[in-house]
Scaffold this active site. Structure first.
Site, PDB file in Angstrom:
ATOM      1  N   GLU A 274       2.502 -33.522  33.078  1.00 17.19           N
ATOM      2  CA  GLU A 274       1.574 -33.217  33.760  1.00 17.19           C
ATOM      3  C   GLU A 274       0.410 -32.104  33.251  1.00 17.19           C
ATOM      4  O   GLU A 274       0.130 -30.904  33.337  1.00 17.19           O
ATOM      5  CB  GLU A 274       2.101 -32.883  34.586  1.00 17.19           C
ATOM      6  CG  GLU A 274       2.513 -33.175  35.735  1.00 17.19           C
ATOM      7  CD  GLU A 274       3.418 -32.533  36.730  1.00 17.19           C
ATOM      8  OE1 GLU A 274       3.545 -31.510  37.513  1.00 17.19           O
ATOM      9  OE2 GLU A 274       3.641 -33.403  37.789  1.00 17.19           O
ATOM     10  N   ASP A 353      10.220 -37.437  41.816  1.00 19.57           N
ATOM     11  CA  ASP A 353      10.283 -35.640  41.770  1.00 19.57           C
ATOM     12  C   ASP A 353      10.494 -35.677  43.323  1.00 19.57           C
ATOM     13  O   ASP A 353       8.890 -35.092  44.660  1.00 19.57           O
ATOM     14  CB  ASP A 353       8.468 -35.908  41.791  1.00 19.57           C
ATOM     15  CG  ASP A 353       8.468 -34.559  41.547  1.00 19.57           C
ATOM     16  OD1 ASP A 353       8.943 -33.514  41.629  1.00 19.57           O
ATOM     17  OD2 ASP A 353       6.583 -34.027  42.103  1.00 19.57           O
ATOM     18  N   GLU A 381       8.916 -28.185  48.159  1.00 22.30           N
ATOM     19  CA  GLU A 381       7.610 -28.828  48.834  1.00 22.30           C
ATOM     20  C   GLU A 381       7.296 -30.481  49.237  1.00 22.30           C
ATOM     21  O   GLU A 381       6.310 -30.276  49.369  1.00 22.30           O
ATOM     22  CB  GLU A 381       7.193 -29.244  46.640  1.00 22.30           C
ATOM     23  CG  GLU A 381       5.814 -29.678  46.795  1.00 22.30           C
ATOM     24  CD  GLU A 381       5.925 -30.038  44.899  1.00 22.30           C
ATOM     25  OE1 GLU A 381       7.227 -29.577  44.185  1.00 22.30           O
ATOM     26  OE2 GLU A 381       5.458 -30.336  44.537  1.00 22.30           O
ATOM     27  N   GLU A 499      13.850 -36.945  57.165  1.00 22.86           N
ATOM     28  CA  GLU A 499      13.608 -38.274  56.709  1.00 22.86           C
ATOM     29  C   GLU A 499      12.731 -39.361  58.176  1.00 22.86           C
ATOM     30  O   GLU A 499      11.886 -40.188  56.983  1.00 22.86           O
ATOM     31  CB  GLU A 499      14.721 -38.727  55.770  1.00 22.86           C
ATOM     32  CG  GLU A 499      14.466 -40.598  55.244  1.00 22.86           C
ATOM     33  CD  GLU A 499      16.309 -41.006  54.732  1.00 22.86           C
ATOM     34  OE1 GLU A 499      17.564 -40.415  54.714  1.00 22.86           O
ATOM     35  OE2 GLU A 499      16.569 -41.498  53.444  1.00 22.86           O
TER      36      GLU A 499
END
Ligand code: GCV
Length: 666
Positions: A274, A353, A381, A499
């Site tokens: 990144e 990720d 996150e 989820e």
């Protein structure tokens, strides 16, 4: 009064615990007078017993601790083992190091705080050896005080590019040591600007003080390193790991750094990732980069932790051959066995990720001759920003229990990272932490369960999610049986509920790109990050089979065969591995589209039920805790509703297939 909560180390009154109040004597191994960790352990024990039980048992020092120099993971584990047994009028602690004494003390305090009987708990003697040598927290704190992916205020380590050391620093060390954390990386893996100067005179004094404080709680200090320091602060024009000038600069630098920060244990490096610099720039391998540094820090007992989060973040979304999921394995497997033995590869739990559901990274169970550590993320996150409640320990348990088939036995992720499977020199578990300078450290009080839980789980991977959650609630919020039951009823299903109302069947993403919070089905679809759902009017999912990107074949058999087949692949991951028509029937008997509708309606409804459960706790728990979580539930419900309606509408509009239950779709 402190300006922050002490959470489970607050040692509130537990006087009803009669059994524990009879404690008259505690025998501890004798340590050197200068041993700060032992001193902290004794103080903690006294404060805890006084605070909770109002007792002051006699502390007797017995046999000497025989701690061996710690040179590898096995000796870390040996030296951290402790035993607790009953003696007349009290308790005996046997331990080989002062860190082990500290862990034994926290074990006893936890028993008291959870209102368990000491006589029953330790009746047969209890010997505990941590599951993992390294149990680490990674801070993504920047020196300007901001925290990358931080959802609980600013950094408590840095203000305006200065390191802050105060009472809170010490209490943080206590807090994390109490759950078994023994290593901490205090700065963001994206090492930019001022942070590059961490390894210069500008910060040495403060870092050395910090290191001492952490060492006093058995915690080893690590720093994130800028791979291109030779250029950024060294005045060279290269960071080529094979360049003699680069090597010589690092030799001098490391000699200085380890002298000035004597407690420093090593470095964490994000390279070629990144936009961060790395050895690829010079046509070198990841092993070339890691080994160059490892070779130099070896003489100081230093460790290089090298992240495997290396992928092409400039992908063309039209390109269906490149697969970000493949990248870790493709970049790191060819050099298995080439890394020095003081290098540890740190591997994110999944190949992408930290999505709410991903398969386990195939590097875990792929690499056989390289030290490895698992990286998870308790900073939420992609899992609700510490607004939505999402207790992550059940997910971590699944990851740890995953059978990799890398050897005849001891082949689970837990076995690999404990060092057992391949007899690794170093190994363990790291979490990107969820802490900040908020009053309660984690923003949402319930997010504290992830901080508590990560430490406890890394220390003892055999603990269950329920056990851990119950300890957290009893020690931090309430002992009342109804309250404990209600909060467990919120925490335990929360990850699956999250989820259900977000992205389905393992596909992931669909988040707002700017924040990673909230729904945006196509947010990443036409972008460069390699994170696509590939939905059209007929179907959805990424073909990662032998006919697609081939990612499924990176696993050992039988996992490769299972993931490669849409019939065998578990429902919860089926869209991660397969592009399927909306009409494809899942194992559950539902079609893909009906699963999308049902799970989203259910997830939103279940989120409402969680919020209602919390509302019932008004007046039964501390007002501040109640209000803090209530307010977040309000926001969670808005978020859950948006996810539910946007995802359902999107796929109804794409597929044209109505909900068979006829519910409202916008
Ligand atoms: C620290 C993701 C996050 C980044 C993070 C990166 C990493 O891409 O969004 O904020 O950078 O992972 O793990 O290095």
């Amino acid at each position: 009064m402190k300006n922050y909560a002490e959470l489970w180390t607050a040692y509130k009154e537990r006087k009803s615990n009669r059994d524990c109040r009879n404690l008259r004597k505690i025998c501890l191994p004798e340590t050197e007078a200068s041993d700060k960790t032992a001193e902290n352990a004794v103080n903690e024990l006294k404060a805890g017993l006084k605070g909770m039980l109002d007792i002051e048992p006699e502390i007797v020092f017995g046999s000497k601790v025989t701690s061996k120099p710690v040179t590898d993971g096995k000796s870390i584990l040996d030296s951290e083992e402790y035993s607790i047994s009953l003696i007349e009028d009290g308790i005996n602690i046997a331990a080989k190091s002062s860190s082990a004494i500290l862990y034994a003390v926290f074990d006893i305090l936890r028993t008291v705080a959870c209102e368990k009987d000491i006589t029953k708990t330790y009746a047969d003697g209890k010997t505990v050896r941590p599951s993992n040598p390294l149990r680490m927290l990674n801070h993504w704190d920047n020196m300007d005080g901001s925290i990358e992916r931080g959802y609980s205020g600013e950094s408590f380590f840095y203000v305006n590019n200065e390191i802050v050391i105060d009472e809170r620093t010490r209490d943080y060390a206590r807090l994390i040591a109490s759950v078994g954390i023994n290593a901490v990386v205090i700065n963001n893996v994206n090492v930019k600007q001022a942070a590059s100067y961490m390894i210069t005179d500008r910060y040495f004094d403060k870092l050395s003080q910090l290191g001492e404080i952490f060492a006093g709680y058995g915690i080893r200090l690590f720093l994130s390193l800028n791979y291109a320091s030779t250029i950024e602060i060294g005045g060279l024009d290269s960071a080529d790991p094979l360049d003699e000038n680069v090597i010589s600069w690092w030799k001098d630098k490391m000699a200085e750094v380890f002298k000035k920060i004597p407690t420093l244990a090593g470095f964490l490096v994000k390279a070629d990732s990144e936009g961060r610099p790395g050895p690829f720039t010079y046509g070198r391998t990841q092993a070339d980069g890691a080994n160059m540094l490892a070779n130099i820090v070896k003489e100081y007992g230093g460790i290089i932790i090298w992240r495997c989060f290396v992928y092409n973040c400039r992908q063309d979304w039209r390109d269906r051959k490149t697969d970000r999921a493949r990248a870790g394995y493709d970049n790191f497997m060819p050099m298995d066995g080439d890394y020095h033995d003081n290098v540890i590869l740190q591997i994110k739990n999944g190949p992408m990720d930290f999505q709410i559901r991903e398969p386990v990274s195939p590097l875990l169970g792929g690499l056989k001759k390289t030290n490895q550590m698992l990286e998870v993320q308790i900073a939420q996150e992609y899992t609700g920003h510490q607004i939505d409640v999402c207790y992550l320990i059940p997910e971590f348990k699944e990851i740890l229990g995953f059978k990799t088939y890398c050897s005849e036995d001891k082949d689970s992720v837990a076995d690999i990272i404990s060092g057992d499977t391949f007899n690794s020199r170093y190994s363990g578990m790291a979490a990107v932490t969820n802490t900040g300078n908020d009053f309660n450290w984690t923003g949402n009080y319930l997010a504290g369960a992830n901080l508590y839980g990560f430490g406890r789980l890394a220390f003892d991977t055999g603990l269950s999610s329920e056990q851990i959650a119950e300890e957290f609630v009893r020690m931090t919020i309430s002992q009342d049986e109804t309250v404990v039951k209600e909060i467990l009823g919120i925490l335990l299903p929360s990850r699956e509920i999250y989820e259900r109302y977000t992205s389905p069947l393992g596909i992931g993403w669909m988040v707002q790109p700017a924040t990673h919070y909230g729904c945006s089905v196509d947010g990443y679809e036409y972008d460069r990050w390699g994170t696509y759902h590939r939905a059209d009017h007929l179907g959805i999912g990424v073909d990662r089979t032998d006919k697609g990107t081939g990612y499924a074949l990176q696993y050992n058999e039988p996992n490769a065969g299972i993931y490669n087949s849409p019939e065998k692949c578990p429902d919860e991951l089926v869209l991660f591995f397969h592009h399927l028509p909306y009409t494809h029937k899942l194992h559950s008997g539902k079609t893909v589209i009906q699963h999308i509708y049902d799970s989203h309606f259910e997830g939103y409804e279940e989120a409402q039920q969680l919020a209602a459960k919390w509302d019932q706790l008004k007046g039964k728990i501390d007002d501040e805790v109640f209000e803090n979580v209530r307010e977040r539930f309000e926001r969670q419900l808005i978020n859950a509703r948006e996810w539910c309606d946007q995802v359902n509408s999107y796929f109804f509009r794409k597929s044209g297939i109505p909900d068979e239950k006829g519910r409202q779709i916008w």
